[in-house]
Design an enzyme around this catalytic site. Structure first.
Site, mmCIF file in Angstrom:
data_model
loop_
_atom_site.group_PDB
_atom_site.id
_atom_site.type_symbol
_atom_site.label_atom_id
_atom_site.label_comp_id
_atom_site.label_asym_id
_atom_site.label_seq_id
_atom_site.Cartn_x
_atom_site.Cartn_y
_atom_site.Cartn_z
ATOM 1 N N ARG A 64 0.845 -1.199 0.000
ATOM 2 C CA ARG A 64 0.000 0.000 0.000
ATOM 3 C C ARG A 64 0.880 1.248 0.000
ATOM 4 O O ARG A 64 0.600 2.222 -0.706
ATOM 5 C CB ARG A 64 -0.892 0.005 1.257
ATOM 6 C CG ARG A 64 -1.740 1.272 1.425
ATOM 7 C CD ARG A 64 -3.022 1.161 0.685
ATOM 8 N NE ARG A 64 -3.787 2.387 0.641
ATOM 9 C CZ ARG A 64 -5.113 2.414 0.551
ATOM 10 N NH1 ARG A 64 -5.789 1.280 0.531
ATOM 11 N NH2 ARG A 64 -5.769 3.553 0.473
ATOM 12 N N LEU A 92 -6.422 8.389 0.933
ATOM 13 C CA LEU A 92 -5.112 8.876 0.506
ATOM 14 C C LEU A 92 -4.115 8.758 1.652
ATOM 15 O O LEU A 92 -4.431 9.046 2.810
ATOM 16 C CB LEU A 92 -5.227 10.340 0.065
ATOM 17 C CG LEU A 92 -6.005 10.571 -1.232
ATOM 18 C CD1 LEU A 92 -6.205 12.065 -1.451
ATOM 19 C CD2 LEU A 92 -5.277 9.934 -2.407
ATOM 20 N N ASN A 104 -12.277 16.832 -0.485
ATOM 21 C CA ASN A 104 -13.064 15.633 -0.747
ATOM 22 C C ASN A 104 -14.536 15.972 -0.616
ATOM 23 O O ASN A 104 -14.904 16.981 0.007
ATOM 24 C CB ASN A 104 -12.676 14.526 0.245
ATOM 25 C CG ASN A 104 -13.265 13.169 -0.141
ATOM 26 O OD1 ASN A 104 -13.820 13.010 -1.218
ATOM 27 N ND2 ASN A 104 -13.155 12.215 0.767
ATOM 28 N N THR A 105 -15.388 15.165 -1.206
ATOM 29 C CA THR A 105 -16.829 15.368 -1.097
ATOM 30 C C THR A 105 -17.459 14.060 -0.630
ATOM 31 O O THR A 105 -16.978 12.975 -0.976
ATOM 32 C CB THR A 105 -17.429 15.823 -2.449
ATOM 33 O OG1 THR A 105 -18.839 15.959 -2.305
ATOM 34 C CG2 THR A 105 -17.129 14.857 -3.582
ATOM 35 N N HIS A 106 -18.500 14.194 0.195
ATOM 36 C CA HIS A 106 -19.112 12.996 0.766
ATOM 37 C C HIS A 106 -20.636 13.170 0.751
ATOM 38 O O HIS A 106 -21.137 14.242 1.138
ATOM 39 C CB HIS A 106 -18.615 12.789 2.198
ATOM 40 C CG HIS A 106 -19.162 11.563 2.846
ATOM 41 N ND1 HIS A 106 -18.786 10.285 2.482
ATOM 42 C CD2 HIS A 106 -20.079 11.427 3.839
ATOM 43 C CE1 HIS A 106 -19.450 9.427 3.221
ATOM 44 N NE2 HIS A 106 -20.242 10.070 4.050
ATOM 45 N N ASP A 138 -8.135 14.519 5.434
ATOM 46 C CA ASP A 138 -7.016 14.240 6.334
ATOM 47 C C ASP A 138 -6.794 12.735 6.319
ATOM 48 O O ASP A 138 -7.384 12.016 5.512
ATOM 49 C CB ASP A 138 -7.275 14.821 7.750
ATOM 50 C CG ASP A 138 -8.418 14.123 8.467
ATOM 51 O OD1 ASP A 138 -8.813 14.616 9.530
ATOM 52 O OD2 ASP A 138 -8.939 13.091 7.950
ATOM 53 N N ALA A 139 -5.996 12.223 7.238
ATOM 54 C CA ALA A 139 -5.591 10.812 7.160
ATOM 55 C C ALA A 139 -6.724 9.860 7.534
ATOM 56 O O ALA A 139 -6.638 8.658 7.298
ATOM 57 C CB ALA A 139 -4.398 10.565 8.068
ATOM 58 N N GLY A 140 -7.817 10.432 8.083
ATOM 59 C CA GLY A 140 -8.926 9.571 8.505
ATOM 60 C C GLY A 140 -9.923 9.325 7.381
ATOM 61 O O GLY A 140 -9.722 9.751 6.246
ATOM 62 N N ASP A 142 -13.157 10.462 6.032
ATOM 63 C CA ASP A 142 -14.163 11.534 6.060
ATOM 64 C C ASP A 142 -14.147 12.308 7.376
ATOM 65 O O ASP A 142 -15.198 12.724 7.875
ATOM 66 C CB ASP A 142 -15.565 10.929 5.815
ATOM 67 C CG ASP A 142 -15.648 10.244 4.459
ATOM 68 O OD1 ASP A 142 -16.306 9.200 4.363
ATOM 69 O OD2 ASP A 142 -15.023 10.748 3.510
HETATM 70 C C1 GRF Z 1 -20.395 11.021 -4.983
HETATM 71 O O1 GRF Z 1 -21.647 11.124 -4.320
HETATM 72 C C2 GRF Z 1 -19.287 11.020 -3.968
HETATM 73 O O2 GRF Z 1 -19.524 11.858 -2.848
HETATM 74 C C3 GRF Z 1 -19.322 9.579 -3.515
HETATM 75 O O3 GRF Z 1 -19.538 8.827 -4.684
HETATM 76 C C4 GRF Z 1 -20.228 9.650 -5.619
HETATM 77 C C5 GRF Z 1 -19.368 9.739 -6.855
HETATM 78 O O4 GRF Z 1 -20.197 10.101 -7.904
HETATM 79 N N1 GRF Z 1 -18.066 9.212 -2.891
HETATM 80 P P1 GRF Z 1 -19.532 10.512 -9.332
HETATM 81 O O5 GRF Z 1 -18.471 9.450 -9.635
HETATM 82 O O6 GRF Z 1 -18.956 11.878 -9.154
HETATM 83 O O7 GRF Z 1 -20.701 10.483 -10.286
#
Ligand code: GRF
Length: 201
Positions: A64, A92, A104-106, A138-140, A142
Site C-alpha cells: 500500500r 489517501l 473531498n466530497t461525501h 485528512d488521514a482519517g 471523512d
Molecule cells: C459522490 O456522491 C461522492 O460523494 C461519492 O460517490 C459519488 C461519486 O459520484 N463518494 P460521481 O463518480 O462523481 O458520479
C-alpha cells in the site's frame, strides 16, 4: 489554480468541474484526472474534455505504501495547487496528504454516516434530512475539517439510488462552488474551522 481531480467511478462530480472551468472567470483549470482503476466513465469524461489522465492501481504495487508513493508522484507530475477527490474510493496516504491540499466530497452530513456507504447508512437509520459535505481530506475516513454542507430531504419511497441521485444533484453544485471560491479567494484553516480568504487578507 491548477486542479488534479481523482475519480473511481461515473465522474459526474468531475463533469461538473470540467463544465465549470470552461468559464475563465471560474479561476481554476483541471490539469489532469487520476483514477485507481481503468475503464471508468470518469476517465472517458476527462478524455472527451482533452484532459490528461493517469491510472495508478493498488494491485500493481507490492504494498500500500508503494501505491501511496506512486500515486503522489503521478499527482506531483501535474504540479497541482489543489487536489479534488470526486468519488475517489481510496483513502489517501501521507505522501499525497503531506504534499498537497486535498478537497473531498461525501454524500452525507458529516460527521454522520462517514465511509463508503453514507447514503445507504442514512437511509437505513431513518433520517428525514441528509445531505452532502465538502471537506479538506485528512488521514482519517471523512474526518477532515468541513468547508461546506448542504441538506437534502429523504422522500417517501426513496431507495439508495434515488436518494443518492438527489444528493448528487446538490453535491455537484456545492463542490463546484466551493472549489471555485477556494481557487479565487484562498482559504485558511484554524483548528477544525475553514474560512475563505487569504491569510491576513
Ligand atoms: C459522490 O456522491 C461522492 O460523494 C461519492 O460517490 C459519488 C461519486 O459520484 N463518494 P460521481 O463518480 O462523481 O458520479
Amino acid at each position: 489554480v491548477r486542479l488534479v481531480v481523482l475519480v473511481s467511478g461515473s465522474g459526474t462530480n468531475l463533469q461538473a468541474l470540467l463544465d465549470a472551468v470552461a468559464d475563465e472567470t471560474y479561476g481554476a483549470r483541471v490539469v489532469a484526472v487520476g483514477a485507481d482503476r481503468d475503464g471508468i466513465e470518469g476517465l472517458a469524461r476527462a478524455e472527451r474534455a482533452g484532459v490528461p489522465t493517469f491510472v495508478e492501481r493498488l494491485a500493481d504495487h507490492p504494498t500500500r505504501e508503494e501505491w501511496d508513493r506512486a500515486l503522489a508522484e503521478r499527482i506531483a507530475g501535474h504540479r497541482p495547487d489543489l487536489v479534488v477527490c470526486a468519488g475517489f474510493m481510496k483513502i489517501l496516504g501521507a505522501p499525497t496528504l503531506q504534499a498537497f491540499p486535498v478537497v473531498n466530497t461525501h454524500p452525507a452530513l458529516l460527521p454522520s454516516f462517514p465511509g463508503a456507504h453514507g447514503v445507504r447508512d442514512a437511509l437505513a437509520y431513518g433520517v428525514r434530512v441528509t445531505g452532502c459535505t465538502v471537506m479538506l481530506a485528512d488521514a482519517g475516513v471523512d474526518t477532515g475539517p468541513i468547508i461546506a454542507q448542504e441538506s437534502v430531504p429523504v422522500l417517501e419511497g426513496d431507495d439508495e439510488a434515488s436518494l443518492h441521485e438527489r444528493i448528487k444533484t446538490v453535491e455537484r453544485t456545492l463542490l463546484v462552488d466551493t472549489v471555485g471560491r477556494m481557487a479565487r479567494e484562498g482559504w485558511t484553516v484554524t483548528g477544525r474551522i475553514v474560512r475563505f480568504g487569504r491569510p491576513g487578507g
